[in-house]
Design a protein around this motif. Structure first.
Motif, PDB file in Angstrom:
ATOM      1  N   GLY A   1     -31.674  67.716  15.963  1.00 16.34           N
ATOM      2  CA  GLY A   1     -31.102  67.693  14.621  1.00 16.34           C
ATOM      3  C   GLY A   1     -30.071  66.600  14.444  1.00 16.34           C
ATOM      4  N   LYS A   2     -29.657  65.968  15.522  1.00 15.73           N
ATOM      5  CA  LYS A   2     -28.691  64.871  15.445  1.00 15.73           C
ATOM      6  C   LYS A   2     -29.470  63.562  15.366  1.00 15.73           C
ATOM      7  CE  LYS A   2     -24.872  67.249  16.210  1.00 15.73           C
ATOM      8  NZ  LYS A   2     -23.825  67.375  15.231  1.00 15.73           N
ATOM      9  N   LYS A   3     -29.062  62.699  14.485  1.00 15.32           N
ATOM     10  CA  LYS A   3     -29.714  61.396  14.344  1.00 15.32           C
ATOM     11  C   LYS A   3     -28.990  60.390  15.235  1.00 15.32           C
ATOM     12  CE  LYS A   3     -31.926  58.603  10.938  1.00 15.32           C
ATOM     13  NZ  LYS A   3     -33.235  58.348  11.382  1.00 15.32           N
ATOM     14  N   ILE A   4     -29.782  59.634  16.005  1.00 19.80           N
ATOM     15  CA  ILE A   4     -29.240  58.723  17.014  1.00 19.80           C
ATOM     16  C   ILE A   4     -29.526  57.275  16.659  1.00 19.80           C
ATOM     17  CG2 ILE A   4     -29.427  58.007  19.435  1.00 19.80           C
ATOM     18  CD1 ILE A   4     -30.084  60.943  20.110  1.00 19.80           C
ATOM     19  N   LEU A   5     -28.498  56.443  16.797  1.00 17.62           N
ATOM     20  CA  LEU A   5     -28.624  54.995  16.653  1.00 17.62           C
ATOM     21  C   LEU A   5     -28.277  54.357  17.989  1.00 17.62           C
ATOM     22  CD1 LEU A   5     -28.958  52.442  14.810  1.00 17.62           C
ATOM     23  CD2 LEU A   5     -26.459  52.544  14.509  1.00 17.62           C
ATOM     24  N   VAL A   6     -29.076  53.374  18.400  1.00 13.24           N
ATOM     25  CA  VAL A   6     -28.784  52.603  19.608  1.00 13.24           C
ATOM     26  C   VAL A   6     -28.525  51.167  19.141  1.00 13.24           C
ATOM     27  CG1 VAL A   6     -29.595  51.869  21.880  1.00 13.24           C
ATOM     28  CG2 VAL A   6     -30.306  54.102  20.965  1.00 13.24           C
ATOM     29  N   ALA A   7     -27.249  50.823  19.015  1.00 14.86           N
ATOM     30  CA  ALA A   7     -26.841  49.486  18.568  1.00 14.86           C
ATOM     31  C   ALA A   7     -26.466  48.680  19.810  1.00 14.86           C
ATOM     32  CB  ALA A   7     -25.648  49.589  17.626  1.00 14.86           C
ATOM     33  N   TYR A   8     -26.945  47.454  19.862  1.00 15.01           N
ATOM     34  CA  TYR A   8     -26.686  46.649  21.060  1.00 15.01           C
ATOM     35  C   TYR A   8     -26.583  45.175  20.719  1.00 15.01           C
ATOM     36  CZ  TYR A   8     -31.504  45.134  20.683  1.00 15.01           C
ATOM     37  OH  TYR A   8     -32.664  44.578  20.222  1.00 15.01           O
ATOM     38  N   PHE A   9     -25.806  44.465  21.533  1.00 20.00           N
ATOM     39  CA  PHE A   9     -25.750  43.009  21.503  1.00 20.00           C
ATOM     40  C   PHE A   9     -26.316  42.546  22.830  1.00 20.00           C
ATOM     41  CE2 PHE A   9     -23.595  39.194  22.982  1.00 20.00           C
ATOM     42  CZ  PHE A   9     -24.000  38.297  22.009  1.00 20.00           C
ATOM     43  N   SER A  10     -27.253  41.613  22.777  1.00 23.73           N
ATOM     44  CA  SER A  10     -27.872  41.109  24.003  1.00 23.73           C
ATOM     45  C   SER A  10     -28.033  39.607  23.903  1.00 23.73           C
ATOM     46  CB  SER A  10     -29.228  41.776  24.219  1.00 23.73           C
ATOM     47  OG  SER A  10     -29.789  41.403  25.456  1.00 23.73           O
TER      48      SER A  10
ATOM     49  N   LEU B   1     -33.215  51.663  16.871  1.00 18.70           N
ATOM     50  CA  LEU B   1     -32.600  50.467  17.451  1.00 18.70           C
ATOM     51  C   LEU B   1     -31.975  49.592  16.367  1.00 18.70           C
ATOM     52  CD1 LEU B   1     -35.221  49.240  20.067  1.00 18.70           C
ATOM     53  CD2 LEU B   1     -32.860  49.872  20.540  1.00 18.70           C
ATOM     54  N   PHE B   2     -30.825  48.991  16.690  1.00 17.17           N
ATOM     55  CA  PHE B   2     -30.211  47.995  15.819  1.00 17.17           C
ATOM     56  C   PHE B   2     -29.666  46.883  16.707  1.00 17.17           C
ATOM     57  CE2 PHE B   2     -26.568  46.053  13.691  1.00 17.17           C
ATOM     58  CZ  PHE B   2     -27.156  45.653  12.496  1.00 17.17           C
ATOM     59  N   SER B   3     -30.164  45.678  16.499  1.00 19.37           N
ATOM     60  CA  SER B   3     -29.704  44.523  17.259  1.00 19.37           C
ATOM     61  C   SER B   3     -28.511  43.898  16.553  1.00 19.37           C
ATOM     62  CB  SER B   3     -30.837  43.497  17.392  1.00 19.37           C
ATOM     63  OG  SER B   3     -30.377  42.342  18.049  1.00 19.37           O
ATOM     64  N   ILE B   4     -27.393  43.818  17.254  1.00 16.53           N
ATOM     65  CA  ILE B   4     -26.183  43.179  16.728  1.00 16.53           C
ATOM     66  C   ILE B   4     -26.336  41.681  16.978  1.00 16.53           C
ATOM     67  CG2 ILE B   4     -23.676  42.979  16.942  1.00 16.53           C
ATOM     68  CD1 ILE B   4     -23.786  45.920  18.094  1.00 16.53           C
ATOM     69  N   GLU B   5     -26.405  40.906  15.907  1.00 16.63           N
ATOM     70  CA  GLU B   5     -26.594  39.464  16.031  1.00 16.63           C
ATOM     71  C   GLU B   5     -25.537  38.732  15.228  1.00 16.63           C
ATOM     72  OE1 GLU B   5     -30.646  38.297  15.144  1.00 16.63           O
ATOM     73  OE2 GLU B   5     -31.389  40.202  15.944  1.00 16.63           O
ATOM     74  N   THR B   6     -25.048  37.636  15.778  1.00 19.96           N
ATOM     75  CA  THR B   6     -24.057  36.828  15.080  1.00 19.96           C
ATOM     76  C   THR B   6     -24.754  35.864  14.123  1.00 19.96           C
ATOM     77  OG1 THR B   6     -24.043  35.268  16.933  1.00 19.96           O
ATOM     78  CG2 THR B   6     -22.337  36.970  16.926  1.00 19.96           C
ATOM     79  N   VAL B   7     -24.050  35.488  13.054  1.00 20.74           N
ATOM     80  CA  VAL B   7     -24.589  34.534  12.084  1.00 20.74           C
ATOM     81  C   VAL B   7     -24.937  33.229  12.795  1.00 20.74           C
ATOM     82  CG1 VAL B   7     -24.027  33.135  10.047  1.00 20.74           C
ATOM     83  CG2 VAL B   7     -23.422  35.560  10.096  1.00 20.74           C
TER      84      VAL B   7
ATOM     85  N   LEU C   1     -21.305  38.737  11.578  1.00 19.74           N
ATOM     86  CA  LEU C   1     -22.600  39.270  11.996  1.00 19.74           C
ATOM     87  C   LEU C   1     -23.655  39.045  10.922  1.00 19.74           C
ATOM     88  CD1 LEU C   1     -21.403  42.599  13.643  1.00 19.74           C
ATOM     89  CD2 LEU C   1     -21.767  40.364  14.714  1.00 19.74           C
ATOM     90  N   LYS C   2     -24.897  38.913  11.370  1.00 19.77           N
ATOM     91  CA  LYS C   2     -26.037  38.655  10.476  1.00 19.77           C
ATOM     92  C   LYS C   2     -26.320  39.816   9.535  1.00 19.77           C
ATOM     93  CE  LYS C   2     -29.725  35.787  12.165  1.00 19.77           C
ATOM     94  NZ  LYS C   2     -30.926  35.742  12.990  1.00 19.77           N
TER      95      LYS C   2
ATOM     96  N   MET D   1     -17.052  39.532  21.801  1.00 19.72           N
ATOM     97  CA  MET D   1     -16.390  39.660  20.511  1.00 19.72           C
ATOM     98  C   MET D   1     -17.351  40.104  19.401  1.00 19.72           C
ATOM     99  SD  MET D   1     -13.311  39.285  21.353  1.00 19.72           S
ATOM    100  CE  MET D   1     -12.450  39.223  19.794  1.00 19.72           C
ATOM    101  N   ALA D   2     -18.641  39.908  19.577  1.00 17.59           N
ATOM    102  CA  ALA D   2     -19.611  40.412  18.596  1.00 17.59           C
ATOM    103  C   ALA D   2     -19.530  41.940  18.503  1.00 17.59           C
ATOM    104  CB  ALA D   2     -21.024  39.969  18.971  1.00 17.59           C
ATOM    105  N   ILE D   3     -19.251  42.596  19.617  1.00 22.91           N
ATOM    106  CA  ILE D   3     -19.079  44.061  19.624  1.00 22.91           C
ATOM    107  C   ILE D   3     -17.817  44.431  18.854  1.00 22.91           C
ATOM    108  CG2 ILE D   3     -18.562  46.045  21.114  1.00 22.91           C
ATOM    109  CD1 ILE D   3     -21.531  45.314  21.082  1.00 22.91           C
ATOM    110  N   TRP D   4     -16.759  43.652  19.044  1.00 24.39           N
ATOM    111  CA  TRP D   4     -15.531  43.900  18.298  1.00 24.39           C
ATOM    112  C   TRP D   4     -15.815  43.787  16.797  1.00 24.39           C
ATOM    113  CZ3 TRP D   4     -10.297  42.689  20.776  1.00 24.39           C
ATOM    114  CH2 TRP D   4     -10.373  42.751  22.177  1.00 24.39           C
ATOM    115  N   SER D   5     -16.569  42.742  16.402  1.00 24.78           N
ATOM    116  CA  SER D   5     -16.922  42.571  14.985  1.00 24.78           C
ATOM    117  C   SER D   5     -17.678  43.787  14.470  1.00 24.78           C
ATOM    118  CB  SER D   5     -17.799  41.324  14.800  1.00 24.78           C
ATOM    119  OG  SER D   5     -17.102  40.148  15.111  1.00 24.78           O
TER     120      SER D   5
END
Length: 188
Positions: free
Chosen positions: A32-41, A61-67, A93-94, A119-123
């Protein structure tokens, strides 16, 4: 209060285990819990771990990407990363997670850069777009030799109004992910 929430989640998981067992979907302890896996690679190692976590949990999945992408060559990339850290630069971030309010549990992952989270994670975590208060944040990272604990701690530090589960670090293998997810009560 945390014990009460954990007991309630375990009870919900027990009640839904019969119907979940009949499915090919991942069987989570937190049904019943919705899960997001956000990552910078940068090199793909963290991406592989994030994909394994999403596969095991049924998370999105959500890819953290910088502009402006980081340089593809190692040394120039480390120079940019070091400058961002030393100057406190939060790279833009994009994209943003459009439906962050829908998620209850957010895994946040990255490689270790200069002894901490990039620092992308900080953003991402400091974005005004998100209200992470009360969400369960689960940190994970990939690293070459050390500073795993410091990186996991930085993700926790950047989300002070959230609840946190024990993080996970890997030197590149995804083999320990399933045991860790069982240990923290996300999967059976």
């Amino acid at each position: 209060m945390r014990k009460l929430v954990l007991i309630m989640m375990m009870c919900l998981a027990a009640l839904s285990s019969y119907s979940c067992a009949q499915s090919d979907e991942p069987v989570t302890q937190v049904s019943g819990k919705k899960i997001l896996v956000a990552y910078f690679s940068w090199g793909g190692t963290t991406k592989r771990l994030a994909e394994e976590i999403a596969s095991l949990t049924g998370g999105d999945l959500f890819s953290i990407e910088t502009v402006t992408p980081y340089p593809t060559d190692y040394t120039p990339c480390t120079e940019v990363a070091k400058e961002e850290l030393e100057k406190g630069i939060r790279p833009p971030l994009k994209d943003v997670v459009k439906n962050m309010d829908d998620y209850d549990i957010v895994f946040v992952g990255c490689p270790v850069w200069w002894h901490t989270a990039p620092m992308a994670i900080w953003s991402f975590l400091e974005s005004k777009e998100y209200n992470l208060k009360g969400k369960i944040i689960v940190p994970f990272c990939t690293y070459a030799a050390t500073y795993r604990d410091e990186t996991l701690a930085k993700i926790v530090e950047l989300t002070p109004d959230s609840e946190h589960l024990k993080g996970f670090g890997s030197t590149g293998s995804t083999s320990g992910a399933k045991g860790w997810l069982k240990e923290i009560g996300i999967i059976k």
